[in-house]
Design a protein around this motif. Structure first.
Motif, PDB file in Angstrom:
ATOM      1  N   ARG A  78       0.475  -1.156   0.158  1.00  0.00           N
ATOM      2  CA  ARG A  78      -0.237   0.130   0.190  1.00  0.00           C
ATOM      3  C   ARG A  78       0.741   1.353  -0.145  1.00  0.00           C
ATOM      4  O   ARG A  78       0.560   2.308  -0.359  1.00  0.00           O
ATOM      5  CB  ARG A  78      -0.850   0.355   1.201  1.00  0.00           C
ATOM      6  CG  ARG A  78      -1.882  -0.896   1.371  1.00  0.00           C
ATOM      7  CD  ARG A  78      -2.866  -0.899   2.409  1.00  0.00           C
ATOM      8  NE  ARG A  78      -2.255  -0.762   3.512  1.00  0.00           N
ATOM      9  CZ  ARG A  78      -2.110  -1.249   5.076  1.00  0.00           C
ATOM     10  NH1 ARG A  78      -3.819  -0.966   5.456  1.00  0.00           N
ATOM     11  NH2 ARG A  78      -1.559  -1.095   5.702  1.00  0.00           N
ATOM     12  N   GLU A  79       2.710   1.451   0.198  1.00  0.00           N
ATOM     13  CA  GLU A  79       2.949   2.282   0.118  1.00  0.00           C
ATOM     14  C   GLU A  79       4.076   2.070   0.179  1.00  0.00           C
ATOM     15  O   GLU A  79       5.012   0.781   0.329  1.00  0.00           O
ATOM     16  CB  GLU A  79       2.612   3.032   1.680  1.00  0.00           C
ATOM     17  CG  GLU A  79       4.007   2.149   2.829  1.00  0.00           C
ATOM     18  CD  GLU A  79       3.339   3.484   4.008  1.00  0.00           C
ATOM     19  OE1 GLU A  79       3.171   4.217   3.894  1.00  0.00           O
ATOM     20  OE2 GLU A  79       3.581   2.686   4.709  1.00  0.00           O
ATOM     21  N   GLY A  81       8.249   4.299   0.617  1.00  0.00           N
ATOM     22  CA  GLY A  81       9.156   4.984   0.715  1.00  0.00           C
ATOM     23  C   GLY A  81       8.658   6.034   1.617  1.00  0.00           C
ATOM     24  O   GLY A  81       8.475   7.029   1.444  1.00  0.00           O
ATOM     25  N   GLY A  82       6.750   5.222   2.128  1.00  0.00           N
ATOM     26  CA  GLY A  82       6.245   6.141   2.792  1.00  0.00           C
ATOM     27  C   GLY A  82       4.797   7.053   2.149  1.00  0.00           C
ATOM     28  O   GLY A  82       4.184   7.724   2.732  1.00  0.00           O
ATOM     29  N   PHE A  83       5.300   6.946   0.753  1.00  0.00           N
ATOM     30  CA  PHE A  83       4.098   7.408   0.236  1.00  0.00           C
ATOM     31  C   PHE A  83       2.948   6.176  -0.193  1.00  0.00           C
ATOM     32  O   PHE A  83       2.986   5.447  -0.862  1.00  0.00           O
ATOM     33  CB  PHE A  83       4.320   8.491  -1.129  1.00  0.00           C
ATOM     34  CG  PHE A  83       5.040   9.372  -0.838  1.00  0.00           C
ATOM     35  CD1 PHE A  83       5.504  10.889  -1.147  1.00  0.00           C
ATOM     36  CD2 PHE A  83       6.434   8.888  -0.409  1.00  0.00           C
ATOM     37  CE1 PHE A  83       5.591  11.745  -0.655  1.00  0.00           C
ATOM     38  CE2 PHE A  83       7.712  10.489  -0.649  1.00  0.00           C
ATOM     39  CZ  PHE A  83       7.161  12.088  -0.797  1.00  0.00           C
ATOM     40  N   PRO A  84       1.787   6.386  -0.248  1.00  0.00           N
ATOM     41  CA  PRO A  84       0.546   6.011  -1.089  1.00  0.00           C
ATOM     42  C   PRO A  84       0.380   5.039  -1.646  1.00  0.00           C
ATOM     43  O   PRO A  84       0.918   6.401  -2.494  1.00  0.00           O
ATOM     44  CB  PRO A  84      -0.659   6.326  -0.143  1.00  0.00           C
ATOM     45  CG  PRO A  84      -0.378   7.623   0.826  1.00  0.00           C
ATOM     46  CD  PRO A  84       1.007   8.335   0.434  1.00  0.00           C
ATOM     47  N   VAL A  85       0.666   4.585  -2.241  1.00  0.00           N
ATOM     48  CA  VAL A  85       0.251   3.987  -3.316  1.00  0.00           C
ATOM     49  C   VAL A  85      -0.914   3.884  -4.029  1.00  0.00           C
ATOM     50  O   VAL A  85      -1.692   3.396  -3.456  1.00  0.00           O
ATOM     51  CB  VAL A  85       0.437   2.698  -3.373  1.00  0.00           C
ATOM     52  CG1 VAL A  85       0.290   1.399  -5.001  1.00  0.00           C
ATOM     53  CG2 VAL A  85       2.165   2.119  -3.171  1.00  0.00           C
ATOM     54  N   VAL A  86      -1.153   4.046  -5.011  1.00  0.00           N
ATOM     55  CA  VAL A  86      -2.419   4.808  -5.625  1.00  0.00           C
ATOM     56  C   VAL A  86      -2.732   3.401  -7.074  1.00  0.00           C
ATOM     57  O   VAL A  86      -3.697   3.222  -7.048  1.00  0.00           O
ATOM     58  CB  VAL A  86      -2.628   6.117  -6.325  1.00  0.00           C
ATOM     59  CG1 VAL A  86      -4.257   6.375  -7.670  1.00  0.00           C
ATOM     60  CG2 VAL A  86      -2.550   7.699  -6.004  1.00  0.00           C
ATOM     61  N   VAL A  94       2.412   4.308  -9.572  1.00  0.00           N
ATOM     62  CA  VAL A  94       1.399   6.504  -9.663  1.00  0.00           C
ATOM     63  C   VAL A  94       0.951   6.135  -7.412  1.00  0.00           C
ATOM     64  O   VAL A  94       0.858   5.692  -7.053  1.00  0.00           O
ATOM     65  CB  VAL A  94       0.867   6.064  -9.536  1.00  0.00           C
ATOM     66  CG1 VAL A  94      -0.453   7.834  -9.241  1.00  0.00           C
ATOM     67  CG2 VAL A  94       0.535   6.353 -11.564  1.00  0.00           C
ATOM     68  N   LEU A  95       2.102   7.783  -6.949  1.00  0.00           N
ATOM     69  CA  LEU A  95       2.301   7.906  -5.307  1.00  0.00           C
ATOM     70  C   LEU A  95       1.234   8.798  -5.202  1.00  0.00           C
ATOM     71  O   LEU A  95       1.119   9.816  -6.391  1.00  0.00           O
ATOM     72  CB  LEU A  95       3.567   8.027  -5.035  1.00  0.00           C
ATOM     73  CG  LEU A  95       4.169   6.424  -5.351  1.00  0.00           C
ATOM     74  CD1 LEU A  95       6.091   6.646  -5.025  1.00  0.00           C
ATOM     75  CD2 LEU A  95       3.905   4.802  -4.605  1.00  0.00           C
ATOM     76  N   GLY A  96       0.647   9.193  -3.987  1.00  0.00           N
ATOM     77  CA  GLY A  96       0.231  10.505  -4.004  1.00  0.00           C
ATOM     78  C   GLY A  96      -1.059  10.567  -2.450  1.00  0.00           C
ATOM     79  O   GLY A  96      -0.921   9.154  -2.035  1.00  0.00           O
ATOM     80  N   PHE A  97      -1.416  11.283  -2.892  1.00  0.00           N
ATOM     81  CA  PHE A  97      -2.968  12.020  -1.609  1.00  0.00           C
ATOM     82  C   PHE A  97      -2.689  13.320  -2.214  1.00  0.00           C
ATOM     83  O   PHE A  97      -2.009  13.535  -2.459  1.00  0.00           O
ATOM     84  CB  PHE A  97      -2.086  11.665  -0.154  1.00  0.00           C
ATOM     85  CG  PHE A  97      -1.152  12.167   0.581  1.00  0.00           C
ATOM     86  CD1 PHE A  97      -1.370  13.367   1.017  1.00  0.00           C
ATOM     87  CD2 PHE A  97      -0.287  11.596   0.573  1.00  0.00           C
ATOM     88  CE1 PHE A  97      -0.712  14.398   1.820  1.00  0.00           C
ATOM     89  CE2 PHE A  97       0.536  12.217   1.215  1.00  0.00           C
ATOM     90  CZ  PHE A  97       0.557  14.077   1.765  1.00  0.00           C
ATOM     91  N   ARG A 105       0.533  14.074  -6.933  1.00  0.00           N
ATOM     92  CA  ARG A 105       0.458  12.612  -7.573  1.00  0.00           C
ATOM     93  C   ARG A 105       2.279  12.310  -8.196  1.00  0.00           C
ATOM     94  O   ARG A 105       2.936  13.832  -8.961  1.00  0.00           O
ATOM     95  CB  ARG A 105       0.099  12.546  -8.899  1.00  0.00           C
ATOM     96  CG  ARG A 105      -1.964  11.844  -8.451  1.00  0.00           C
ATOM     97  CD  ARG A 105      -2.362  11.067  -7.184  1.00  0.00           C
ATOM     98  NE  ARG A 105      -3.095  11.196  -6.989  1.00  0.00           N
ATOM     99  CZ  ARG A 105      -4.367  11.729  -6.347  1.00  0.00           C
ATOM    100  NH1 ARG A 105      -3.730  12.757  -5.421  1.00  0.00           N
ATOM    101  NH2 ARG A 105      -5.436  11.789  -6.202  1.00  0.00           N
ATOM    102  N   ILE A 106       3.612  11.453  -7.076  1.00  0.00           N
ATOM    103  CA  ILE A 106       4.343  11.060  -7.979  1.00  0.00           C
ATOM    104  C   ILE A 106       4.684   9.977  -9.093  1.00  0.00           C
ATOM    105  O   ILE A 106       3.363   8.866  -8.880  1.00  0.00           O
ATOM    106  CB  ILE A 106       4.997  10.426  -7.217  1.00  0.00           C
ATOM    107  CG1 ILE A 106       5.312  11.667  -6.309  1.00  0.00           C
ATOM    108  CG2 ILE A 106       6.540  10.128  -7.476  1.00  0.00           C
ATOM    109  CD1 ILE A 106       6.354  11.519  -4.822  1.00  0.00           C
TER     110      ILE A 106
END
Length: 164
Positions: A78-79, A81-86, A94-97, A105-106
């Motif tokens: 679900r994440e 490096g500490g970033f939520p997986v989209v 795609v990561l972000g919140f 989004r990253i």
């Protein structure tokens, strides 16, 4: 091997409301890297100065009620490096919140589009929700660009020095 800035067309399907974006790419002489591996290489191993900047950032934004960056680097389904997986595929992560001041989004892409290797791309998409989001982005932008370029270069150095 140096990251190159590339244009981004808005609106973008990953974050259609985005009103700011950047993208940096790096050619890699490897053909085995997945987007998840690239995300882990970038986000699980930040340089010490980046970790210190994130601690400072968390302290500065806390009084405004904004979400802090993860204190520790975590990776799970679900994440990263500490970033939520989209979303995740072999060639895109795609990561972000979404937060009160901005949504981001990253997007980490790995493409096998070179005669002898891959192209790695990190794109950041931001939708600034209010004045605080505009001010925040203006304040972090110089650091953001330096961090993304440093992380891309770090990925390049790691994959070249430790082939599969």
């Amino acid at each position: 091997m140096s990251p190159v800035s590339r244009p981004v067309s808005l609106p973008h399907p990953v974050l259609p409301a985005a009103d700011w974006a950047d993208r940096f790419t790096l050619g890699l002489p490897v053909d085995h890297l997945t987007a998840r591996e690239a995300a882990r290489l970038a986000l699980e191993h930040p340089p010490r100065w980046v970790r210190r900047l994130m601690v400072l950032r968390n302290a500065l934004v806390a009084p405004f009620g904004l979400k802090g960056a993860a204190g520790e680097v975590r990776t799970s389904d679900r994440e990263i490096g500490g970033f939520p997986v989209v979303s995740v595929t072999d060639d895109r992560v795609v990561l972000g919140f979404d937060d009160r001041h901005l949504d981001f989004r990253i997007v980490i892409d790995v493409r096998s589009d070179r005669p002898c290797g891959q192209t790695l791309s990190i794109m950041t998409l931001v939708h600034r929700n209010n004045l605080l989001g505009r001010l925040y982005l203006a304040a972090v932008l110089p650091f953001h660009k330096l961090i993304v370029r440093t992380m891309l270069s770090g990925i390049g150095a790691r994959v070249i020095s430790s082939p599969p």
